[in-house]
Motif scaffolding. Structure first.
Motif, PDB file in Angstrom:
ATOM      1  N   TYR A  58      10.452  20.198  37.484  1.00 29.57           N
ATOM      2  CA  TYR A  58       9.354  19.859  37.598  1.00 29.57           C
ATOM      3  C   TYR A  58       7.897  20.422  36.404  1.00 29.57           C
ATOM      4  N   SER A  59       7.278  19.966  36.555  1.00 27.91           N
ATOM      5  CA  SER A  59       5.797  20.122  35.365  1.00 27.91           C
ATOM      6  C   SER A  59       5.931  22.199  35.400  1.00 27.91           C
ATOM      7  N   ILE A  60       6.038  22.499  34.264  1.00 28.22           N
ATOM      8  CA  ILE A  60       5.754  23.939  33.941  1.00 28.22           C
ATOM      9  C   ILE A  60       4.318  24.591  33.842  1.00 28.22           C
ATOM     10  N   ALA A  61       4.054  25.782  34.781  1.00 31.09           N
ATOM     11  CA  ALA A  61       2.358  25.767  35.310  1.00 31.09           C
ATOM     12  C   ALA A  61       2.350  27.001  34.820  1.00 31.09           C
ATOM     13  N   SER A  62       2.978  27.619  33.824  1.00 30.08           N
ATOM     14  CA  SER A  62       2.401  28.849  33.064  1.00 30.08           C
ATOM     15  C   SER A  62       1.789  27.718  31.341  1.00 30.08           C
ATOM     16  N   HIS A  63       0.876  28.848  31.462  1.00 30.72           N
ATOM     17  CA  HIS A  63       1.142  27.871  29.779  1.00 30.72           C
ATOM     18  C   HIS A  63       1.716  28.648  28.442  1.00 30.72           C
ATOM     19  N   PRO A  64       2.362  28.643  27.147  1.00 31.11           N
ATOM     20  CA  PRO A  64       3.279  29.472  26.238  1.00 31.11           C
ATOM     21  C   PRO A  64       2.453  29.941  25.599  1.00 31.11           C
ATOM     22  N   ASP A  65       3.461  31.170  26.292  1.00 29.90           N
ATOM     23  CA  ASP A  65       3.497  33.079  25.470  1.00 29.90           C
ATOM     24  C   ASP A  65       4.758  33.503  24.860  1.00 29.90           C
ATOM     25  N   GLY A  66       4.949  33.047  24.794  1.00 28.49           N
ATOM     26  CA  GLY A  66       5.716  33.548  23.466  1.00 28.49           C
ATOM     27  C   GLY A  66       6.437  34.405  24.212  1.00 28.49           C
ATOM     28  N   THR A  67       7.639  34.285  25.285  1.00 29.73           N
ATOM     29  CA  THR A  67       7.899  34.994  25.978  1.00 29.73           C
ATOM     30  C   THR A  67       8.797  33.803  25.934  1.00 29.73           C
ATOM     31  N   ASN A  68      10.027  34.448  27.280  1.00 27.40           N
ATOM     32  CA  ASN A  68      11.427  33.482  27.779  1.00 27.40           C
ATOM     33  C   ASN A  68      11.645  33.775  28.893  1.00 27.40           C
ATOM     34  N   GLU A  69      10.289  33.469  29.551  1.00 29.71           N
ATOM     35  CA  GLU A  69       9.814  32.815  31.110  1.00 29.71           C
ATOM     36  C   GLU A  69       8.897  31.860  31.380  1.00 29.71           C
ATOM     37  N   PHE A  70       8.865  31.438  31.877  1.00 30.39           N
ATOM     38  CA  PHE A  70       7.435  30.333  32.691  1.00 30.39           C
ATOM     39  C   PHE A  70       7.745  30.968  33.703  1.00 30.39           C
ATOM     40  N   GLU A  71       6.499  29.805  35.059  1.00 31.33           N
ATOM     41  CA  GLU A  71       6.687  29.592  35.886  1.00 31.33           C
ATOM     42  C   GLU A  71       6.337  27.772  36.697  1.00 31.33           C
ATOM     43  N   LEU A  72       7.118  28.061  37.878  1.00 29.34           N
ATOM     44  CA  LEU A  72       6.676  26.287  38.322  1.00 29.34           C
ATOM     45  C   LEU A  72       6.622  26.782  39.276  1.00 29.34           C
ATOM     46  N   VAL A  73       5.406  25.102  40.210  1.00 29.18           N
ATOM     47  CA  VAL A  73       4.927  25.932  41.256  1.00 29.18           C
ATOM     48  C   VAL A  73       5.435  24.402  42.417  1.00 29.18           C
ATOM     49  N   ILE A  74       5.910  25.073  43.666  1.00 21.60           N
ATOM     50  CA  ILE A  74       7.109  23.779  43.875  1.00 21.60           C
ATOM     51  C   ILE A  74       6.466  23.009  45.709  1.00 21.60           C
TER      52      ILE A  74
END
Length: 240
Positions: A58-74
């Protein structure tokens, strides 16, 4: 090269449209989960004995923000074993095995040509990441046309966010088009008419990024090369 798998924890779930869900995933063992806008992660889901039958990307839906969390939309696919598992079994606090970031579907080094970001459905994910990244870092950029095809207005992902971004980011054009909705004052029909129309007057140098289902990508490639563009101007990320 050894494959590195991480354990991600699902921190938040939000239903975005009737058949799509946003998943926020944190990777506790990493200080920051670094990726380039446009990249994807692969999940290893317990849905089959064979490795390659368990993997879903799945493509990462969020932008890189320096944290260890990201978003996917499925999107929940009818009969889709992977998405059915994710929708039915995964709750806040669930863990997921993942590897990444992976992929070369990323922004050009120098953004001198106009960008046409053409997508259908959850194919908007990498483009949301790219455009938010450009906005956040005030990167010099040409005209950006995000052409997003859906059936109905309720299917438009991140619509409010994209409209706000259009107001804030000079040269960014958000162009949703609906193929089945009658009472809609915006663009109607498929994505192809829109980029052809924009480029009909003047064939400007452009980079085309295509993300979505195979039928849309195949048709777009055909039409873009028919307009006289080079295959090298076309970048694609295939879904499904």
């Amino acid at each position: 090269m050894q494959e590195i798998w991480h354990t991600g924890i699902v921190t938040r779930l939000v239903d975005e449209t009737p058949n799509t869900r946003r998943f926020w995933i944190r990777v506790p063992e990493l200080e920051s989960f670094n990726f380039k806008p446009g990249q994807f992660v692969t999940l290893d889901l317990p849905i089959h004995e064979k490795k390659n039958k368990r993997w879903r990307s799945y493509s990462i839906a969020s932008h890189p923000d320096g944290t260890n969390e990201f978003e996917l939309v499925i999107v929940l696919l009818e009969g889709g074993v992977g998405s059915t598992y994710l929708f039915n079994e995964i709750k806040e606090g669930s863990t997921l095995q993942l590897r990444g970031p992976l992929g070369v579907f990323t922004l050009p080094e120098n953004m001198e040509k106009d960008l046409f970001l053409i997508c259908t459905g959850t194919g908007i994910a990498p483009f949301r990441s790219m455009v938010q990244h450009i906005h956040l870092h005030q990167l010099p950029h040409p005209e950006i046309h995000l052409i997003f095809g859906c059936r109905y207005e309720e299917d438009l992902l991140y619509a409010e966010e994209m409209r706000q971004l259009e107001a804030q980011l000079p040269g960014f054009h958000y162009l949703p088009t609906l193929s089945r909705q009658q009472d809609w004052s915006g663009h109607k029909g498929y994505v192809h008419n829109i980029y052809e129309e924009i480029l009909a007057g003047e064939k400007k140098p452009a980079n085309f990024y295509l993300c979505g289902w195979k039928a849309m990508i195949d048709e777009a490639k055909q039409r873009i090369t028919a307009m006289g563009y080079d295959r090298k101007d076309i970048h694609q990320e295939l879904y499904g």
